[in-house]
Design a protein around this motif. Structure first.
Motif, PDB file in Angstrom:
ATOM      1  N   SER A 153      13.977 -17.576  -1.718  1.00  0.00           N
ATOM      2  CA  SER A 153      15.114 -17.100  -0.937  1.00  0.00           C
ATOM      3  C   SER A 153      16.111 -16.378  -1.841  1.00  0.00           C
ATOM      4  N   LYS A 154      16.273 -16.900  -3.060  1.00  0.00           N
ATOM      5  CA  LYS A 154      17.200 -16.249  -3.987  1.00  0.00           C
ATOM      6  C   LYS A 154      16.750 -14.822  -4.292  1.00  0.00           C
ATOM      7  N   VAL A 155      15.446 -14.667  -4.556  1.00  0.00           N
ATOM      8  CA  VAL A 155      14.938 -13.329  -4.866  1.00  0.00           C
ATOM      9  C   VAL A 155      15.089 -12.423  -3.655  1.00  0.00           C
ATOM     10  N   SER A 156      14.791 -12.966  -2.464  1.00  0.00           N
ATOM     11  CA  SER A 156      14.863 -12.162  -1.242  1.00  0.00           C
ATOM     12  C   SER A 156      16.265 -11.632  -1.013  1.00  0.00           C
ATOM     13  N   GLU A 157      17.268 -12.426  -1.436  1.00  0.00           N
ATOM     14  CA  GLU A 157      18.649 -11.978  -1.255  1.00  0.00           C
ATOM     15  C   GLU A 157      19.124 -11.152  -2.452  1.00  0.00           C
ATOM     16  N   GLY A 158      18.226 -10.967  -3.405  1.00  0.00           N
ATOM     17  CA  GLY A 158      18.613 -10.204  -4.587  1.00  0.00           C
ATOM     18  C   GLY A 158      19.564 -10.981  -5.472  1.00  0.00           C
ATOM     19  N   GLY A 159      19.565 -12.321  -5.353  1.00  0.00           N
ATOM     20  CA  GLY A 159      20.510 -13.136  -6.117  1.00  0.00           C
ATOM     21  C   GLY A 159      20.011 -13.479  -7.506  1.00  0.00           C
ATOM     22  N   LEU A 160      18.744 -13.292  -7.777  1.00  0.00           N
ATOM     23  CA  LEU A 160      18.214 -13.645  -9.094  1.00  0.00           C
ATOM     24  C   LEU A 160      18.458 -12.495 -10.057  1.00  0.00           C
ATOM     25  N   ASN A 161      19.220 -12.774 -11.118  1.00  0.00           N
ATOM     26  CA  ASN A 161      19.519 -11.693 -12.056  1.00  0.00           C
ATOM     27  C   ASN A 161      18.433 -11.624 -13.130  1.00  0.00           C
ATOM     28  N   VAL A 162      17.222 -11.283 -12.710  1.00  0.00           N
ATOM     29  CA  VAL A 162      16.091 -11.181 -13.618  1.00  0.00           C
ATOM     30  C   VAL A 162      15.737  -9.708 -13.745  1.00  0.00           C
ATOM     31  N   THR A 163      15.525  -9.269 -14.985  1.00  0.00           N
ATOM     32  CA  THR A 163      15.128  -7.864 -15.169  1.00  0.00           C
ATOM     33  C   THR A 163      13.619  -7.753 -15.038  1.00  0.00           C
ATOM     34  N   LEU A 164      13.204  -6.874 -14.167  1.00  0.00           N
ATOM     35  CA  LEU A 164      11.780  -6.663 -13.909  1.00  0.00           C
ATOM     36  C   LEU A 164      11.431  -5.203 -14.161  1.00  0.00           C
ATOM     37  N   THR A 165      10.172  -4.966 -14.465  1.00  0.00           N
ATOM     38  CA  THR A 165       9.674  -3.585 -14.540  1.00  0.00           C
ATOM     39  C   THR A 165       8.505  -3.458 -13.580  1.00  0.00           C
ATOM     40  N   ILE A 166       8.589  -2.493 -12.675  1.00  0.00           N
ATOM     41  CA  ILE A 166       7.501  -2.260 -11.728  1.00  0.00           C
ATOM     42  C   ILE A 166       7.039  -0.819 -11.897  1.00  0.00           C
ATOM     43  N   ARG A 167       5.712  -0.656 -11.957  1.00  0.00           N
ATOM     44  CA  ARG A 167       5.144   0.678 -12.143  1.00  0.00           C
ATOM     45  C   ARG A 167       4.471   1.137 -10.858  1.00  0.00           C
ATOM     46  N   LEU A 168       4.704   2.417 -10.528  1.00  0.00           N
ATOM     47  CA  LEU A 168       4.109   3.019  -9.337  1.00  0.00           C
ATOM     48  C   LEU A 168       3.227   4.180  -9.753  1.00  0.00           C
ATOM     49  N   LEU A 169       2.140   4.357  -9.042  1.00  0.00           N
ATOM     50  CA  LEU A 169       1.239   5.485  -9.288  1.00  0.00           C
ATOM     51  C   LEU A 169       1.464   6.490  -8.160  1.00  0.00           C
ATOM     52  N   MET A 170       1.827   7.724  -8.524  1.00  0.00           N
ATOM     53  CA  MET A 170       2.123   8.723  -7.490  1.00  0.00           C
ATOM     54  C   MET A 170       1.391  10.032  -7.760  1.00  0.00           C
ATOM     55  N   HIS A 171       1.084  10.748  -6.679  1.00  0.00           N
ATOM     56  CA  HIS A 171       0.524  12.089  -6.799  1.00  0.00           C
ATOM     57  C   HIS A 171       1.650  13.064  -7.103  1.00  0.00           C
ATOM     58  N   GLY A 172       1.276  14.237  -7.600  1.00  0.00           N
ATOM     59  CA  GLY A 172       2.263  15.249  -7.982  1.00  0.00           C
ATOM     60  C   GLY A 172       3.248  15.598  -6.884  1.00  0.00           C
ATOM     61  N   LYS A 173       2.753  15.708  -5.641  1.00  0.00           N
ATOM     62  CA  LYS A 173       3.618  16.072  -4.512  1.00  0.00           C
ATOM     63  C   LYS A 173       4.661  14.974  -4.260  1.00  0.00           C
ATOM     64  N   GLU A 174       4.226  13.709  -4.378  1.00  0.00           N
ATOM     65  CA  GLU A 174       5.154  12.580  -4.176  1.00  0.00           C
ATOM     66  C   GLU A 174       6.217  12.577  -5.274  1.00  0.00           C
ATOM     67  N   VAL A 175       5.794  12.847  -6.512  1.00  0.00           N
ATOM     68  CA  VAL A 175       6.732  12.886  -7.642  1.00  0.00           C
ATOM     69  C   VAL A 175       7.762  13.994  -7.418  1.00  0.00           C
ATOM     70  N   GLY A 176       7.293  15.152  -6.947  1.00  0.00           N
ATOM     71  CA  GLY A 176       8.201  16.267  -6.661  1.00  0.00           C
ATOM     72  C   GLY A 176       9.260  15.879  -5.643  1.00  0.00           C
ATOM     73  N   SER A 177       8.857  15.100  -4.656  1.00  0.00           N
ATOM     74  CA  SER A 177       9.776  14.645  -3.615  1.00  0.00           C
ATOM     75  C   SER A 177      10.839  13.703  -4.197  1.00  0.00           C
TER      76      SER A 177
END
Length: 225
Positions: free
Chosen positions: A3-27
């Motif tokens: 519930s804490k994470v869902s409310e954004g209450g946890l002050n934890v630094t995270l790194t999330i990586r996304l894979l995108m096509h060129g057109k998505e990156v342009g957007s």
């Protein structure tokens, strides 16, 4: 904890990586980088886009959990806006879902799937998003693609739940990150001259030269002179 994470209450630094096509990156980048600048300022997350002339790019989002969720929300709504705009020029009647691809260390995918697929089923049912974990690792890495599709709200809820799993089950061992390869153009040889194929045309390639007279054994251990 959830519930804490869902409310954004946890002050934890995270790194999330996304894979995108060129057109998505342009957007995401927008004209003169204005869209990504706005996303960085409003979410408070660091958003980095990998360099290179690749068909795919890695978008890395780093920050406290609440900043990451804001950045994801902005990306999801931007993609939905792109879909809506493309629909206005199309005859399609059903609106395709927004789709994002996360890149997750393979060692965390087991926790994400759960015993007998229980966790991923729970995430699908509680968020309404479709979640697929790729069976194979991405080339030359120890990461897998996790594809999420649905409405922007469903995607945001889904990302929150995935973040919970990733925080509870850190990656095991070293992670070899996936790095997209540049687009390679095929090279053909004819009459001692190398040509690259561009569309329907063969363009002479100045950097590659091959002597004609002697035959070349493709599997020969001897160097080509």
């Amino acid at each position: 904890m959830e519930s804490k994470v869902s409310e954004g209450g946890l002050n934890v630094t995270l790194t999330i990586r996304l894979l995108m096509h060129g057109k998505e990156v342009g957007s995401i980048i927008g004209k003169k980088g204005e869209t990504v600048k706005k996303m960085r300022e409003e979410s408070g997350a660091r958003i980095n886009i990998s360099e290179g002339n690749c068909p795919e790019r890695i978008v890395t989002i780093t920050g406290p959990t609440d900043a990451i969720f804001k950045a994801f929300a902005m990306i999801a709504y931007k993609f939905e806006e792109d879909i809506t705009n493309s629909m206005s020029n199309s005859t399609a009647t059903s609106k395709p879902p927004v789709t994002l691809r996360l890149v997750v260390p393979a060692s965390q995918c087991g926790s994400l799937i759960g015993k007998g697929g229980s966790k991923i089923k729970e995430i699908r049912e509680s968020t309404g998003a479709q979640v697929q974990v790729a069976g194979d690792m991405l080339p030359n890495s120890t990461e897998r693609a996790v594809t999420i599709s649905g409405t922007p709200d469903a995607i945001i809820q889904c990302v929150k739940q995935i973040c919970v799993v990733m925080l509870e089950s850190p990656p095991k061992g070293a992670t070899i990150p996936y790095r997209p390869k540049p687009a390679s153009t095929p090279v053909i040889f004819a009459g001692g001259q190398a040509y690259t194929i561009q569309g329907q045309y063969a363009i002479p390639h100045p950097d590659v030269w091959m002597p004609v007279p002697r035959p070349v054994l493709m599997n020969s251990p001897f160097p080509m002179i």
